[in-house]
Design an enzyme around this catalytic site. Structure first.
Site, PDB file in Angstrom:
ATOM      1  N   CYS A  79       0.823  -1.215   0.000  1.00  0.00           N
ATOM      2  CA  CYS A  79       0.000   0.000   0.000  1.00  0.00           C
ATOM      3  C   CYS A  79       0.856   1.263   0.000  1.00  0.00           C
ATOM      4  O   CYS A  79       0.668   2.149  -0.848  1.00  0.00           O
ATOM      5  CB  CYS A  79      -0.971  -0.018   1.178  1.00  0.00           C
ATOM      6  SG  CYS A  79      -0.218  -0.466   2.753  1.00  0.00           S
TER       7      CYS A  79
HETATM    8  N1  NAP Z   1      -4.532  -4.072   4.911  1.00  0.00           N
HETATM    9  C1  NAP Z   1      -3.963  -3.430   3.894  1.00  0.00           C
HETATM   10  O1  NAP Z   1      -4.145  -2.208   3.732  1.00  0.00           O
HETATM   11  C2  NAP Z   1      -3.085  -4.176   2.932  1.00  0.00           C
HETATM   12  C3  NAP Z   1      -2.641  -3.503   1.773  1.00  0.00           C
HETATM   13  C4  NAP Z   1      -1.819  -4.187   0.868  1.00  0.00           C
HETATM   14  C5  NAP Z   1      -1.452  -5.485   1.112  1.00  0.00           C
HETATM   15  N2  NAP Z   1      -1.870  -6.103   2.242  1.00  0.00           N
HETATM   16  C6  NAP Z   1      -1.450  -7.504   2.454  1.00  0.00           C
HETATM   17  O2  NAP Z   1      -2.563  -8.330   2.152  1.00  0.00           O
HETATM   18  C7  NAP Z   1      -2.564  -9.493   2.976  1.00  0.00           C
HETATM   19  C8  NAP Z   1      -3.884  -9.550   3.751  1.00  0.00           C
HETATM   20  O3  NAP Z   1      -4.006  -8.361   4.498  1.00  0.00           O
HETATM   21  P1  NAP Z   1      -5.323  -8.043   5.327  1.00  0.00           P
HETATM   22  O4  NAP Z   1      -5.198  -6.630   5.745  1.00  0.00           O
HETATM   23  O5  NAP Z   1      -6.517  -8.500   4.589  1.00  0.00           O
HETATM   24  O6  NAP Z   1      -5.067  -8.983   6.601  1.00  0.00           O
HETATM   25  P2  NAP Z   1      -6.125  -9.550   7.647  1.00  0.00           P
HETATM   26  O7  NAP Z   1      -7.294  -8.654   7.742  1.00  0.00           O
HETATM   27  O8  NAP Z   1      -5.336  -9.821   8.877  1.00  0.00           O
HETATM   28  O9  NAP Z   1      -6.562 -10.929   6.982  1.00  0.00           O
HETATM   29  C9  NAP Z   1      -5.644 -11.990   6.818  1.00  0.00           C
HETATM   30  C10 NAP Z   1      -6.371 -13.234   6.332  1.00  0.00           C
HETATM   31  O10 NAP Z   1      -5.459 -14.311   6.255  1.00  0.00           O
HETATM   32  C11 NAP Z   1      -5.894 -15.426   7.033  1.00  0.00           C
HETATM   33  N3  NAP Z   1      -4.706 -15.885   7.769  1.00  0.00           N
HETATM   34  C12 NAP Z   1      -4.071 -15.262   8.764  1.00  0.00           C
HETATM   35  N4  NAP Z   1      -2.968 -15.965   9.127  1.00  0.00           N
HETATM   36  C13 NAP Z   1      -2.918 -17.042   8.323  1.00  0.00           C
HETATM   37  C14 NAP Z   1      -2.015 -18.150   8.220  1.00  0.00           C
HETATM   38  N5  NAP Z   1      -0.956 -18.257   8.999  1.00  0.00           N
HETATM   39  N6  NAP Z   1      -2.288 -19.096   7.290  1.00  0.00           N
HETATM   40  C15 NAP Z   1      -3.373 -18.993   6.496  1.00  0.00           C
HETATM   41  N7  NAP Z   1      -4.264 -17.972   6.574  1.00  0.00           N
HETATM   42  C16 NAP Z   1      -4.028 -17.012   7.475  1.00  0.00           C
HETATM   43  C17 NAP Z   1      -7.001 -14.908   7.935  1.00  0.00           C
HETATM   44  O11 NAP Z   1      -8.085 -15.797   7.877  1.00  0.00           O
HETATM   45  P3  NAP Z   1      -8.576 -16.856   8.948  1.00  0.00           P
HETATM   46  O12 NAP Z   1      -8.079 -16.384  10.307  1.00  0.00           O
HETATM   47  O13 NAP Z   1     -10.061 -16.818   8.801  1.00  0.00           O
HETATM   48  O14 NAP Z   1      -7.982 -18.115   8.480  1.00  0.00           O
HETATM   49  C18 NAP Z   1      -7.489 -13.662   7.188  1.00  0.00           C
HETATM   50  O15 NAP Z   1      -8.528 -13.991   6.300  1.00  0.00           O
HETATM   51  C19 NAP Z   1      -1.332  -9.362   3.885  1.00  0.00           C
HETATM   52  O16 NAP Z   1      -0.268 -10.067   3.300  1.00  0.00           O
HETATM   53  C20 NAP Z   1      -1.056  -7.861   3.868  1.00  0.00           C
HETATM   54  O17 NAP Z   1       0.292  -7.550   4.123  1.00  0.00           O
HETATM   55  C21 NAP Z   1      -2.704  -5.492   3.152  1.00  0.00           C
END
Ligand code: NAP
Length: 337
Positions: free
Chosen positions: A150
């Site tokens: 981001c």
């Molecule tokens: N938030 C942002 O603004 C943003 C921007 C760009 C990129 N990203 C990247 O996008 C990805 C997701 O971000 P997010 O903000 O959506 O995170 P989040 O809200 O914490 O969601 C993470 C997801 O991954 C699953 N998860 C967590 N740990 C896991 C593991 N060890 N193995 C398998 N599944 C797992 C969780 O699902 P369950 O617990 O239901 O399994 C949840 O659905 C990350 O890599 C982050 O760095 C985020």
């Protein structure tokens, strides 16, 4: 109709992806993955989806994904993503990975900044950095796209025209960026607890933020010279949005009008970059959209660029759909306007 799977559908980027794809005329969500044993309806996890999609989350298992889908979005944390992406590619699926696992070309740099071994060097070599304003042609041909971080999205878009034309002193780039709290994902932590971060703005990870090598990598590629930016991220008490204020020294005096012309020309075919001439952008202006708003001010040998994006859309799920559109041969803006 493109059949789409979302790994990590219960998180913030998963939620935004579902919302965008529900309005996409060429894509159909057929799989929503979670580790949760109770396999909830997705609307139980994201109540705002109630009445819009009836689907239960499923086990994170590639046997459930392959054969049923054409395209996978991985919204998993880094390291978890590279456990699944190789299996998706081996099953003949195209992938956009929203995590950081395939963004850094050099596995040693990944291992240093992310403090984890890179376990899929084979596919790292073929991944394309998914910033469509710079790499649309490569994205169109790719089967694995690494969706940008981001902070790097906003910062690189603000710097790319000046860096690629050699118009700034490369050792003096300062990126001062402020992010809403959703940038850290859904998992709570003490510093992101409401009473800790509300009514407060704080810098964090100065000099050690993991998005720094990503910015350096892409900007160095554009400049064809090594660049090491000074990046200072801040957390501000809002849900979403990133405002980056970027300070540069110009290699020679360039007027405000000339800088604006340069940006207008550089982004003339970029549907999601909007130049603001008369005023300065704010995060509210891009809230829920896939746009990056940019404004420029030059004075003597100095220039400031202000860049605003929604971290969850242009900084994550919107850009991921933009990449899917390119990879699948759809209109680049489909589902995003
Ligand atoms: N938030 C942002 O603004 C943003 C921007 C760009 C990129 N990203 C990247 O996008 C990805 C997701 O971000 P997010 O903000 O959506 O995170 P989040 O809200 O914490 O969601 C993470 C997801 O991954 C699953 N998860 C967590 N740990 C896991 C593991 N060890 N193995 C398998 N599944 C797992 C969780 O699902 P369950 O617990 O239901 O399994 C949840 O659905 C990350 O890599 C982050 O760095 C985020």
């Amino acid at each position: 109709m493109l059949k789409v799977a979302i790994l990590g559908a219960t998180g913030y980027t998963g939620r935004e992806l579902i919302k965008i794809l529900l309005n996409h005329p060429e894509a159909q969500i057929v799989y929503l993955g979670t580790r949760r044993e109770d396999r909830p309806q997705i609307s139980q996890i994201h109540p705002e989806l109630t009445g819009r999609i009836e689907a239960a989350c499923e086990k994170l298992d590639m046997e459930l994904v392959a054969g049923r889908t054409d395209f996978v979005f991985s919204c998993l944390p880094h390291t978890a993503s590279m456990d699944f992406v190789p299996q998706c590619l081996d099953a003949g699926l195209k992938v956009v990975d929203i995590s950081a696992d395939y963004r850094l070309r050099d596995a040693q740099i990944y291992e240093k900044w992310y403090e984890a071994e890179h376990t899929d060097i084979q596919h790292l070599a073929e991944s394309v950095y998914g910033l469509p304003e710079l790499f649309a042609d490569d994205i169109t041909k790719a089967r694995l796209v690494a969706n940008p971080g981001c902070y790097p999205t906003g910062a690189i878009l603000g710097l790319a025209p000046l860096v690629s034309r050699g118009l700034i002193e490369l050792e003096n780039i300062i990126i001062d960026a402020k992010s809403g709290i959703s940038g850290a994902g859904r998992t709570p932590s003490p510093t992101l607890h409401f009473p800790e971060c509300n009514e407060s703005v704080a810098a964090y990870n100065v000099g050690v933020h993991r998005h720094t090598p990503e910015m350096d990598q892409i900007l160095s590629q554009l400049a064809e010279k090594e660049i090491s930016v000074t990046f200072v991220p801040h957390i501000v008490p809002m849900d979403r949005g990133i405002l980056s204020t970027i300070y540069v020294h110009l290699a020679k005096e360039i007027s405000q009008g000339e800088v604006e012309e340069l940006f207008a020309d550089f982004y003339k075919e970029a549907p999601f970059v909007l130049l603001r001439k008369d005023d300065l952008p704010a995060t509210k202006d891009v809230w829920g959209t896939n746009f990056c708003h940019l404004a420029l001010r030059s004075f003597g040998r100095k220039a400031v660029i202000v860049s605003a994006i929604d971290n969850l859309i242009k900084g994550a799920s919107g850009q991921a759909v933009e990449n899917m559109n390119l990879m699948a041969g759809f209109e680049r803006t489909e589902g995003l306007l």
